[in-house]
Write a protein that holds these residues in place. Structure first.
Motif, PDB file in Angstrom:
ATOM      1  N   ALA A  85       0.832  -1.207   0.000  1.00 40.24           N
ATOM      2  CA  ALA A  85       0.000   0.000   0.000  1.00 40.24           C
ATOM      3  C   ALA A  85       0.865   1.255   0.000  1.00 40.24           C
ATOM      4  O   ALA A  85       0.589   2.226  -0.710  1.00 40.24           O
ATOM      5  CB  ALA A  85      -0.933  -0.006   1.204  1.00 40.24           C
ATOM      6  N   ALA A  86       1.950   1.247   0.802  1.00 37.58           N
ATOM      7  CA  ALA A  86       2.839   2.411   0.853  1.00 37.58           C
ATOM      8  C   ALA A  86       3.552   2.601  -0.475  1.00 37.58           C
ATOM      9  O   ALA A  86       3.673   3.739  -0.969  1.00 37.58           O
ATOM     10  CB  ALA A  86       3.848   2.249   1.986  1.00 37.58           C
ATOM     11  N   ARG A  87       4.019   1.523  -1.067  1.00 36.82           N
ATOM     12  CA  ARG A  87       4.727   1.650  -2.350  1.00 36.82           C
ATOM     13  C   ARG A  87       3.787   2.110  -3.466  1.00 36.82           C
ATOM     14  O   ARG A  87       4.155   2.917  -4.325  1.00 36.82           O
ATOM     15  CB  ARG A  87       5.396   0.325  -2.719  1.00 36.82           C
ATOM     16  N   THR A  88       2.556   1.598  -3.447  1.00 33.81           N
ATOM     17  CA  THR A  88       1.577   2.009  -4.460  1.00 33.81           C
ATOM     18  C   THR A  88       1.217   3.478  -4.296  1.00 33.81           C
ATOM     19  O   THR A  88       1.088   4.221  -5.289  1.00 33.81           O
ATOM     20  CB  THR A  88       0.312   1.146  -4.354  1.00 33.81           C
ATOM     21  N   ALA A  89       1.071   3.926  -3.060  1.00 33.99           N
ATOM     22  CA  ALA A  89       0.770   5.331  -2.806  1.00 33.99           C
ATOM     23  C   ALA A  89       1.924   6.221  -3.252  1.00 33.99           C
ATOM     24  O   ALA A  89       1.707   7.330  -3.752  1.00 33.99           O
ATOM     25  CB  ALA A  89       0.475   5.545  -1.326  1.00 33.99           C
ATOM     26  N   HIS A 105      -2.084  11.296   0.996  1.00 28.92           N
ATOM     27  CA  HIS A 105      -2.376   9.859   1.003  1.00 28.92           C
ATOM     28  C   HIS A 105      -1.094   9.043   1.226  1.00 28.92           C
ATOM     29  O   HIS A 105      -1.085   8.086   2.015  1.00 28.92           O
ATOM     30  CB  HIS A 105      -3.021   9.468  -0.324  1.00 28.92           C
ATOM     31  N   TYR A 106      -0.015   9.447   0.586  1.00 29.98           N
ATOM     32  CA  TYR A 106       1.242   8.723   0.773  1.00 29.98           C
ATOM     33  C   TYR A 106       1.734   8.833   2.215  1.00 29.98           C
ATOM     34  O   TYR A 106       2.155   7.837   2.820  1.00 29.98           O
ATOM     35  CB  TYR A 106       2.316   9.237  -0.181  1.00 29.98           C
ATOM     36  N   LYS A 107       1.675  10.025   2.783  1.00 24.76           N
ATOM     37  CA  LYS A 107       2.135  10.185   4.164  1.00 24.76           C
ATOM     38  C   LYS A 107       1.336   9.313   5.124  1.00 24.76           C
ATOM     39  O   LYS A 107       1.893   8.733   6.065  1.00 24.76           O
ATOM     40  CB  LYS A 107       2.051  11.658   4.578  1.00 24.76           C
ATOM     41  N   GLN A 108       0.037   9.203   4.878  1.00 21.31           N
ATOM     42  CA  GLN A 108      -0.792   8.397   5.770  1.00 21.31           C
ATOM     43  C   GLN A 108      -0.473   6.907   5.639  1.00 21.31           C
ATOM     44  O   GLN A 108      -0.353   6.203   6.643  1.00 21.31           O
ATOM     45  CB  GLN A 108      -2.271   8.638   5.481  1.00 21.31           C
ATOM     46  N   THR A 109      -0.308   6.418   4.415  1.00 18.62           N
ATOM     47  CA  THR A 109      -0.002   4.995   4.241  1.00 18.62           C
ATOM     48  C   THR A 109       1.387   4.672   4.781  1.00 18.62           C
ATOM     49  O   THR A 109       1.610   3.584   5.334  1.00 18.62           O
ATOM     50  CB  THR A 109      -0.095   4.580   2.768  1.00 18.62           C
ATOM     51  N   LEU A 110       2.343   5.602   4.638  1.00 14.97           N
ATOM     52  CA  LEU A 110       3.673   5.382   5.187  1.00 14.97           C
ATOM     53  C   LEU A 110       3.616   5.304   6.710  1.00 14.97           C
ATOM     54  O   LEU A 110       4.220   4.416   7.328  1.00 14.97           O
ATOM     55  CB  LEU A 110       4.602   6.517   4.746  1.00 14.97           C
ATOM     56  N   ALA A 111       2.853   6.210   7.328  1.00 15.96           N
ATOM     57  CA  ALA A 111       2.725   6.186   8.784  1.00 15.96           C
ATOM     58  C   ALA A 111       2.006   4.934   9.264  1.00 15.96           C
ATOM     59  O   ALA A 111       2.358   4.355  10.302  1.00 15.96           O
ATOM     60  CB  ALA A 111       1.987   7.444   9.253  1.00 15.96           C
ATOM     61  N   ASP A 112       0.996   4.492   8.519  1.00 16.87           N
ATOM     62  CA  ASP A 112       0.313   3.243   8.878  1.00 16.87           C
ATOM     63  C   ASP A 112       1.279   2.065   8.841  1.00 16.87           C
ATOM     64  O   ASP A 112       1.233   1.170   9.696  1.00 16.87           O
ATOM     65  CB  ASP A 112      -0.860   2.994   7.927  1.00 16.87           C
ATOM     66  N   ALA A 113       2.164   2.057   7.841  1.00 17.65           N
ATOM     67  CA  ALA A 113       3.156   0.986   7.754  1.00 17.65           C
ATOM     68  C   ALA A 113       4.131   1.056   8.922  1.00 17.65           C
ATOM     69  O   ALA A 113       4.528   0.017   9.476  1.00 17.65           O
ATOM     70  CB  ALA A 113       3.900   1.068   6.421  1.00 17.65           C
ATOM     71  N   PHE A 114       4.526   2.259   9.310  1.00 21.24           N
ATOM     72  CA  PHE A 114       5.386   2.392  10.489  1.00 21.24           C
ATOM     73  C   PHE A 114       4.709   1.776  11.706  1.00 21.24           C
ATOM     74  O   PHE A 114       5.331   1.034  12.481  1.00 21.24           O
ATOM     75  CB  PHE A 114       5.683   3.869  10.770  1.00 21.24           C
ATOM     76  N   HIS A 121       4.844  -2.087  11.538  1.00 19.23           N
ATOM     77  CA  HIS A 121       6.175  -2.655  11.746  1.00 19.23           C
ATOM     78  C   HIS A 121       6.679  -2.437  13.163  1.00 19.23           C
ATOM     79  O   HIS A 121       7.302  -3.333  13.751  1.00 19.23           O
ATOM     80  CB  HIS A 121       7.159  -2.047  10.740  1.00 19.23           C
ATOM     81  N   LEU A 122       6.408  -1.269  13.722  1.00 15.68           N
ATOM     82  CA  LEU A 122       6.895  -1.009  15.080  1.00 15.68           C
ATOM     83  C   LEU A 122       6.151  -1.827  16.121  1.00 15.68           C
ATOM     84  O   LEU A 122       6.706  -2.171  17.159  1.00 15.68           O
ATOM     85  CB  LEU A 122       6.811   0.487  15.381  1.00 15.68           C
ATOM     86  N   ALA A 123       4.884  -2.138  15.847  1.00 20.31           N
ATOM     87  CA  ALA A 123       4.142  -2.996  16.770  1.00 20.31           C
ATOM     88  C   ALA A 123       4.782  -4.373  16.858  1.00 20.31           C
ATOM     89  O   ALA A 123       4.626  -5.076  17.867  1.00 20.31           O
ATOM     90  CB  ALA A 123       2.690  -3.117  16.330  1.00 20.31           C
ATOM     91  N   CYS A 124       5.518  -4.775  15.835  1.00 19.09           N
ATOM     92  CA  CYS A 124       6.166  -6.079  15.805  1.00 19.09           C
ATOM     93  C   CYS A 124       7.607  -6.039  16.292  1.00 19.09           C
ATOM     94  O   CYS A 124       8.263  -7.086  16.372  1.00 19.09           O
ATOM     95  CB  CYS A 124       6.132  -6.638  14.378  1.00 19.09           C
ATOM     96  N   ALA A 125       8.136  -4.844  16.579  1.00 18.62           N
ATOM     97  CA  ALA A 125       9.538  -4.740  16.964  1.00 18.62           C
ATOM     98  C   ALA A 125       9.750  -5.234  18.388  1.00 18.62           C
ATOM     99  O   ALA A 125       8.895  -5.041  19.258  1.00 18.62           O
ATOM    100  CB  ALA A 125       9.999  -3.288  16.830  1.00 18.62           C
ATOM    101  N   GLN A 174      13.991  -1.153   2.845  1.00 19.42           N
ATOM    102  CA  GLN A 174      13.864  -2.152   1.779  1.00 19.42           C
ATOM    103  C   GLN A 174      12.412  -2.432   1.446  1.00 19.42           C
ATOM    104  O   GLN A 174      12.051  -2.601   0.274  1.00 19.42           O
ATOM    105  CB  GLN A 174      14.573  -3.436   2.194  1.00 19.42           C
ATOM    106  N   ARG A 175      11.550  -2.463   2.461  1.00 27.07           N
ATOM    107  CA  ARG A 175      10.171  -2.877   2.241  1.00 27.07           C
ATOM    108  C   ARG A 175       9.251  -1.728   1.827  1.00 27.07           C
ATOM    109  O   ARG A 175       8.250  -1.956   1.149  1.00 27.07           O
ATOM    110  CB  ARG A 175       9.624  -3.538   3.513  1.00 27.07           C
ATOM    111  N   LEU A 176       9.601  -0.492   2.214  1.00 30.29           N
ATOM    112  CA  LEU A 176       8.670   0.618   2.011  1.00 30.29           C
ATOM    113  C   LEU A 176       9.106   1.629   0.957  1.00 30.29           C
ATOM    114  O   LEU A 176       8.255   2.352   0.427  1.00 30.29           O
ATOM    115  CB  LEU A 176       8.442   1.358   3.339  1.00 30.29           C
ATOM    116  N   LEU A 177      10.392   1.699   0.664  1.00 33.52           N
ATOM    117  CA  LEU A 177      10.871   2.703  -0.284  1.00 33.52           C
ATOM    118  C   LEU A 177      11.063   2.107  -1.672  1.00 33.52           C
ATOM    119  O   LEU A 177      11.326   0.911  -1.806  1.00 33.52           O
ATOM    120  CB  LEU A 177      12.197   3.306   0.196  1.00 33.52           C
TER     121      LEU A 177
END
Length: 404
Positions: A40-44, A74-83, A86-90, A105-108
Motif C-alpha cells: 500500500a505504501a509503495r503504491t501510494a 495519502h502517501y504520508k498516511q499509508t507510510l505512517a500506517d506501515a510504520f 512494523h513497530l508494533a512487531c519490533a 527495503q520494504r517501504l521505499l
C-alpha cells in the motif's frame, strides 16, 4: 539526541489502493507484517510520483495542484500506517540498524540504476530510526521524500506498552496548497531532559534563500493522556549562511540560525534562541545574539515584555518608550536604520554603546541619531538605556568597524 531530518478538494484514491488499505487495516496487528501493508505504501508512492509529474507546473508561484496535494497526503498516511504495523512487531530492544534497513527495503522504491558515465544523485527518499532511552524509552521513525524545491517529512514516536511499541507521537504537516506547507527544508528533533521533544522544520520554497521555520515542543502521549504541544514558535531565517542547530540543554533547549537584521546593509546576523523549561512552560533567556550589536537588534525585535525583562529595571520604562518611537520612525517611508559604531565606555569594561543612525530623505524632527547603552554579563547583555544623545564616557574606538 538530535537528528536532521489548507485543505484541497478530495480526490478518491484508485480502487486498487482502497483494496490494499482495507487489507492492510485488517492485518495491521499481525506479526510479521503482512505484505499488503508494505505494498500500500509503495503504491501510494507511485501514485504521488505520477501526480507530481503533472501537478507542479510553475515554480514562480510554488503552487501544488489539488490532485498532487491529495496524493502527498495519502502517501504520508499509508507510510505512517506501515510504520505503526512494523513497530508494533519490533522487540523491546530492537536492532536499530536492522530495523531501519528493513523498513527502507520494504517501504521505499528501489534505487534507480545508474548507467556508465552518469553521476548518482543523492536519494531524497529516506527512513531514519532512532531510540531515545532517557528519561523513558521512545522509538522514533521518520520518513522523508522529495517534493519540488525541497522535501516533506513525517515523524512517529512509539512508547513501550507491555510487550508492544505503541504510537505516542504524530508529527507531520497537514494538507497544503503550496510547497511551503511541507515539513522540509530542514527537519530536526532533540529529546529534552523532561522527556518532551523539541521539533523544528523549515518551509520549502523555490525562489529565495530567505525562508521560514517553526519550532515546537511536544509532550508524547502516555496511557492516560494524548500528546500535547507545549510551545509553538515561528521565525524567519536565511538558508546557506549558517548551519541551523537544535540541541537540548539541561534546563531546556536552544536553536541557532542566520536571521535578518534591521540594518539593511548588514542584512543578516547569527541568531540565538535559548529557552528554559519549567514544567510545561518555556521562557526565552539569554544569550540572544553573538555580540552587543546583535543583542540590540534582537532587543528591538522582541515583544515588549521580553524587552523589559532584558532591560535594567531602573531605566526600563523610559527605554521602552524610546524603543517604540524608534520603531515607528523606522516604519516611515524612506527611513532606514543602520548600526554605525560600537564603543567601549571608560571606567567600566563591561559597558558599551551601540550607535544607531536613521537615514531619511529629510532630517527627522525627532533626530536621526540614537545611542544604546548595554552592559555585558556572563551570559548575555542588559539594556541600560536608549537616548538621543551619546554618553561622553563612551568614546573609544569603534569595536565593530567592519560591517560584517
Amino acid at each position: 539526541m538530535t537528528h536532521t531530518a489548507r485543505r484541497p478538494r478530495k480526490v478518491a484514491p484508485p480502487l486498487a489502493v482502497c483494496f490494499l488499505l482495507a487489507s492492510a487495516a485488517a492485518q495491521a496487528a499481525q506479526c510479521p507484517v503482512a505484505p499488503p501493508i508494505d505494498e500500500a505504501a509503495r503504491t501510494a508512492y507511485q501514485a504521488m510520483q505520477q501526480a507530481m509529474a503533472s501537478g507542479f507546473d510553475d515554480e514562480a508561484d510554488n503552487t501544488v495542484s489539488p490532485a498532487l496535494g491529495q496524493a502527498i497526503e495519502h502517501y504520508k498516511q499509508t507510510l505512517a500506517d506501515a510504520f505503526d504495523a512494523h513497530l508494533a512487531c519490533a522487540p523491546a530492544t530492537p536492532d536499530l540498524d536492522a530495523l531501519q534497513a528493513g523498513l527502507r527495503q520494504r517501504l521505499l522504491p528501489a534505487p534507480k540504476p545508474v548507467s556508465d558515465g552518469e553521476v548518482a544523485l543523492p536519494d531524497q527518499n529516506e527512513i531514519v530510526v532512532s531510540l531515545s532511552d532517557s528519561p523513558t524509552p521512545l522509538l522514533l521513525v521518520s520518513g522523508g521524500f522529495a517534493i519540488p524545491c525541497g522535501t516533506d517529512n513525517v515523524l512517529r514516536g512509539y512508547r513501550r506498552d507491555g510487550d508492544t511499541w505503541v504510537r505516542a507521537l504524530d508529527w507531520q504537516s497537514g494538507p497544503y496548497k503550496d510547497i511551503s506547507g511541507a515539513y522540509g527544508d530542514l527537519f530536526m528533533l532533540s529529546r529534552l531532559a523532561s522527556g518532551d521533544l523539541a521539533l523544528m522544520h523549515g518551509t520549502p520554497w523555490c525562489t529565495s534563500r530567505w525562508s521560514h521555520l517553526a519550532v515546537e515542543v511536544i509532550r508524547p502521549a502516555t496511557a492516560e493522556q494524548d500528546q500535547r504541544t507545549l510551545l509553538h514558535s515561528e521565525h524567519g531565517y536565511v538558508r546557506d549562511e549558517q548551519e541551523v542547530q537544535l540541541k537540548a540543554r539541561p534546563d531546556g533547549f536552544e536553536w541557532r540560525a542566520e536571521v535578518g537584521s534591521l540594518d539593511g546593509d548588514l542584512l543578516t546576523r547569527p541568531g540565538i534562541f535559548r529557552y528554559r523549561q519549567e514544567g510545561e512552560s518555556f521562557q526565552r533567556i539569554q544569550p540572544a545574539a553573538s555580540n552587543g550589536r546583535g543583542f540590540v537588534d534582537e532587543w528591538l525585535r522582541v515583544d515588549a515584555d521580553l524587552a523589559r525583562a532584558w532591560a535594567d529595571p531602573a531605566g526600563a520604562e523610559a527605554a521602552l518608550t524610546a524603543r517604540a518611537e524608534l520603531l515607528e520612525l523606522n516604519k516611515r517611508s524612506g527611513v532606514t536604520l543602520a548600526y554605525t559604531a560600537v564603543r567601549g565606555c571608560k571606567a567600566d569594561p563591561t559597558r558599551f554603546q551601540v550607535d544607531i543612525e536613521l537615514d531619511s530623505p529629510q532630517p527627522l524632527a525627532e533626530g536621526n541619531q540614537r545611542y544604546v547603552g548595554i552592559r555585558q554579563q556572563a551570559n548575555g547583555f542588559t539594556l541600560l538605556g536608549l537616548s538621543r544623545t551619546a554618553d561622553p564616557a563612551c568614546n573609544g574606538r569603534d569595536l565593530m568597524a567592519r560591517r560584517g
